[in-house]
Design an enzyme around this catalytic site. Sequence first.
Site, PDB file in Angstrom:
ATOM      1  CD  GLN A 140     -55.094  -2.739  71.135  1.00 51.28           C
ATOM      2  OE1 GLN A 140     -55.447  -1.545  70.995  1.00 51.28           O
ATOM      3  NE2 GLN A 140     -56.218  -3.522  70.856  1.00 51.28           N
ATOM      4  CD  GLU A 150     -30.504  16.132  64.713  1.00 49.72           C
ATOM      5  OE1 GLU A 150     -30.715  17.328  64.498  1.00 49.72           O
ATOM      6  OE2 GLU A 150     -29.686  15.348  63.559  1.00 49.72           O
TER       7      GLU A 150
HETATM    8  C1  LIG Z   1     -39.167  18.332  71.634  1.00 51.08           C
HETATM    9  C2  LIG Z   1     -38.579  18.820  70.917  1.00 51.08           C
HETATM   10  C3  LIG Z   1     -37.108  19.233  70.433  1.00 51.08           C
HETATM   11  C4  LIG Z   1     -36.404  19.681  70.020  1.00 51.08           C
HETATM   12  N1  LIG Z   1     -35.710  20.400  69.844  1.00 51.08           N
HETATM   13  C5  LIG Z   1     -34.290  20.546  69.330  1.00 51.08           C
HETATM   14  C6  LIG Z   1     -32.855  21.465  69.646  1.00 51.08           C
HETATM   15  O1  LIG Z   1     -31.970  21.181  70.048  1.00 51.08           O
HETATM   16  N2  LIG Z   1     -32.459  21.801  68.258  1.00 51.08           N
HETATM   17  C7  LIG Z   1     -33.087  22.501  66.877  1.00 51.08           C
HETATM   18  O2  LIG Z   1     -32.919  23.774  66.581  1.00 51.08           O
HETATM   19  N3  LIG Z   1     -34.035  21.980  66.310  1.00 51.08           N
HETATM   20  C8  LIG Z   1     -34.921  21.260  68.079  1.00 51.08           C
HETATM   21  N4  LIG Z   1     -36.245  21.111  67.278  1.00 51.08           N
HETATM   22  C9  LIG Z   1     -36.860  21.026  66.658  1.00 51.08           C
HETATM   23  C10 LIG Z   1     -37.538  20.233  65.602  1.00 51.08           C
HETATM   24  O3  LIG Z   1     -36.286  20.154  64.819  1.00 51.08           O
HETATM   25  C11 LIG Z   1     -38.537  20.494  64.493  1.00 51.08           C
HETATM   26  O4  LIG Z   1     -39.787  20.594  64.956  1.00 51.08           O
HETATM   27  C12 LIG Z   1     -38.691  19.821  62.990  1.00 51.08           C
HETATM   28  O5  LIG Z   1     -37.295  20.299  62.485  1.00 51.08           O
HETATM   29  C13 LIG Z   1     -39.730  19.705  62.247  1.00 51.08           C
HETATM   30  O6  LIG Z   1     -40.259  21.175  62.382  1.00 51.08           O
HETATM   31  P1  LIG Z   1     -40.956  22.171  62.451  1.00 51.08           P
HETATM   32  O7  LIG Z   1     -42.100  21.893  63.761  1.00 51.08           O
HETATM   33  O8  LIG Z   1     -40.773  23.377  62.375  1.00 51.08           O
HETATM   34  O9  LIG Z   1     -42.271  21.501  61.876  1.00 51.08           O
HETATM   35  P2  LIG Z   1     -41.734  21.778  60.398  1.00 51.08           P
HETATM   36  O10 LIG Z   1     -41.582  21.982  59.421  1.00 51.08           O
HETATM   37  O11 LIG Z   1     -43.128  23.166  60.007  1.00 51.08           O
HETATM   38  O12 LIG Z   1     -43.284  20.566  59.302  1.00 51.08           O
HETATM   39  C14 LIG Z   1     -44.263  20.547  60.391  1.00 51.08           C
HETATM   40  C15 LIG Z   1     -45.191  19.256  58.899  1.00 51.08           C
HETATM   41  O13 LIG Z   1     -45.026  19.510  57.846  1.00 51.08           O
HETATM   42  C16 LIG Z   1     -44.295  18.670  57.155  1.00 51.08           C
HETATM   43  N5  LIG Z   1     -43.047  18.680  55.819  1.00 51.08           N
HETATM   44  C17 LIG Z   1     -42.372  20.202  56.389  1.00 51.08           C
HETATM   45  N6  LIG Z   1     -41.408  20.219  55.118  1.00 51.08           N
HETATM   46  C18 LIG Z   1     -41.986  19.489  53.701  1.00 51.08           C
HETATM   47  C19 LIG Z   1     -42.311  19.860  52.694  1.00 51.08           C
HETATM   48  N7  LIG Z   1     -40.950  19.997  52.117  1.00 51.08           N
HETATM   49  N8  LIG Z   1     -42.862  18.608  51.617  1.00 51.08           N
HETATM   50  C20 LIG Z   1     -43.700  17.931  52.962  1.00 51.08           C
HETATM   51  N9  LIG Z   1     -43.532  17.894  54.269  1.00 51.08           N
HETATM   52  C21 LIG Z   1     -43.053  19.063  54.819  1.00 51.08           C
HETATM   53  C22 LIG Z   1     -43.009  17.822  58.425  1.00 51.08           C
HETATM   54  O14 LIG Z   1     -42.730  16.495  58.136  1.00 51.08           O
HETATM   55  C23 LIG Z   1     -43.776  17.641  58.991  1.00 51.08           C
HETATM   56  O15 LIG Z   1     -44.978  16.620  59.079  1.00 51.08           O
HETATM   57  C24 LIG Z   1     -37.107  20.057  68.913  1.00 51.08           C
HETATM   58  C25 LIG Z   1     -38.572  19.928  68.116  1.00 51.08           C
HETATM   59  C26 LIG Z   1     -39.120  19.308  69.801  1.00 51.08           C
HETATM   60  C27 LIG Z   1     -40.740  19.589  69.416  1.00 51.08           C
END
Ligand SMILES: Cc1cc2nc3c(=O)[nH]c(=O)nc-3n(C[C@H](O)[C@H](O)[C@H](O)COP(=O)(O)OP(=O)(O)OC[C@H]3O[C@@H](n4cnc5c(N)ncnc54)[C@H](O)[C@@H]3O)c2cc1C
Length: 568
Positions: A344, A371
């Site tokens: 912005q 993380e």
């Molecule tokens: C570019 C990238 C690099 C990554 N690198 C690694 C890696 O090296 N190693 C590894 O192991 N993982 C890695 N990850 C995974 C990352 O840690 C996860 O994507 C993250 O922990 C969220 O999990 P999810 O994507 O399954 O989302 P979900 O857990 O499905 O969450 C989706 C949404 O729901 C919310 N949510 C989830 N549970 C709850 C709850 N109980 N109450 C309220 N809200 C909730 C979350 O905050 C989020 O907004 C990576 C992800 C990305 C995108």
Amino acid sequence: MIPHKTLKLSVKSLRDFAKKQLPDEKLRELDEKDECPVDIVRQMCNPDQLAVQLLFVPEEYGGLGGGAFDVYCICEEMARVDLGVATSVLATFLGSDPIFVGATPEQKNLWLRRIAEEGILFAYGATEPDAGSDLGALRTTADPVMEDGKVVGYRINGLKQWISNGGIADAYTILANTPQGPSWFIVERGAKGFSHDKPEDKHGIRLSNTSALALSDVFVTPDRLVGGVEGQGLIQAQAVFGYTRVMVAAFGLGAGWAALDRAIPYAAKRIQGGGPLSEKQGYTHKLIVPNVVRLEAARAYIEETAERIDGEVEIHAGKFNTEGAIAKYMATEAGNKAAEDSIQALGGYGYTHDYMVEKISRDVRITVIYEGTSEIMEMTISRDRWQLHLKTRGQHYHEQAQKLEALHARHPNVGADAAALALHALAEVMERARVARLTRFQHILLRLGELIAYAESAGSLSARAARLAENTLNEKASRRFDAPALAAIARVFARQAADKVAGEGLRWVVGAGGLGEGEMAAFEARLGMPAIRRAQAGLVADMDYVADVLYNRVAKRTTAQAAVPAGA
Ligand SMILES: Cc1cc2nc3c(=O)[nH]c(=O)nc-3n(C[C@H](O)[C@H](O)[C@H](O)COP(=O)(O)OP(=O)(O)OC[C@H]3O[C@@H](n4cnc5c(N)ncnc54)[C@H](O)[C@@H]3O)c2cc1C
């Protein structure tokens, strides 16, 4: 911990390396092509080249043995260059964490030494298609292979999702279910039955390789089970969160400042409405100053947590998970807002690729997801501090507030009085939530997490400003702002925190039905509303002062105008 001189040298080498190898045009080109510069990542982790990985490895395994504070400084610096490349370097550290925390001495000697001496890249394989925030839903299995009643190996089957370095790592730590529960296994690249998918086409950190992994009957010998005992995986993963979240917090901080450091000079040159934008209060006090303030509040919390981690005999005690969560939450949210506002601040130019803030904004977005998402951070913070509230019969935050009142007596300029108001109000909101049983609403629980993070950060920032004034700040700490400037920043943030805790606290308590109409006035008084409103006096003058510092205008103003204490 490493000597300050060594840290300064490491930071300088990193800056020189980035200047040469990753100038803006190269970053833009790689971002456009969606390409991970594997060679550059390998040079960064090569013992004969940049060797940044040595900082993360203990001395006994050939590293430099950097502490949490050192690692925070390097992570901030890497994030200023490029968050994708920084993620690639971090992945080796995350991937080797289960080894660091839980491996046998032989395993540590083999794998940590290989990272230090050979510069091998690791990946951390926890997340699965159906197990993200909830790692308990893990489906990957590691079945023992028995011979003559003895375990001679494991067969691993399953899928991993979103794995940083997934397509480029030399070794992987994979979380899988054994008969005794989740456990970490080390799997090498090229193992039979082990494959990775094509890199993900991501919104940001496009210089980082992120790939899904497939494990089909991958056989590993028992010495690949981290620690040699099944069922320790989740404990080992939890053990390092305090530490690893400080690193991701530093990523948010570095990326946020990288964006602001483009917006700040831009505004000094851009002439609109008859003068530079940096002279327009409606511009600086909306788009620049609040971001500086939030980032520096996050920095204070990061530094406090890093110092506490370094003060422990055993770094990976898993003791600072909540503090790590607050640091990550505050810094990554602040980093995102700073990058967004920097777009912005640059107007139409900010919206194009050329000016980089748009890329930084896409990149920093990941820090509130990986993380542990911001929502999971809010939950972690709230649950832990809720227990503290109950254990101390509601006194915990009142006691913290009293410490800040004592600090205010010694340092009346660092906003400790307003930070104390925030903490007193927090104690009252939490107590009302207890009496009215409001934490049965998940939303209230998570909103409390946010208010806790703000109030605690206000305390940290006031304390940091006081230490800077007393000349007792950590020698490795950033000294971008001098004592009067940091004091003004602390006063601005403390006022905001107090207003937020009381205002939003009241809103959620009332919104969740926790207060009757007749109780409203008395509760507002308990929250300290009148004092919090009075504490806003001097806010605009302090913001003016911060803007003057950013634009080197301090000498032109009188000291009297500048240093108006909170509540004056
Ligand atoms: C570019 C990238 C690099 C990554 N690198 C690694 C890696 O090296 N190693 C590894 O192991 N993982 C890695 N990850 C995974 C990352 O840690 C996860 O994507 C993250 O922990 C969220 O999990 P999810 O994507 O399954 O989302 P979900 O857990 O499905 O969450 C989706 C949404 O729901 C919310 N949510 C989830 N549970 C709850 C709850 N109980 N109450 C309220 N809200 C909730 C979350 O905050 C989020 O907004 C990576 C992800 C990305 C995108």
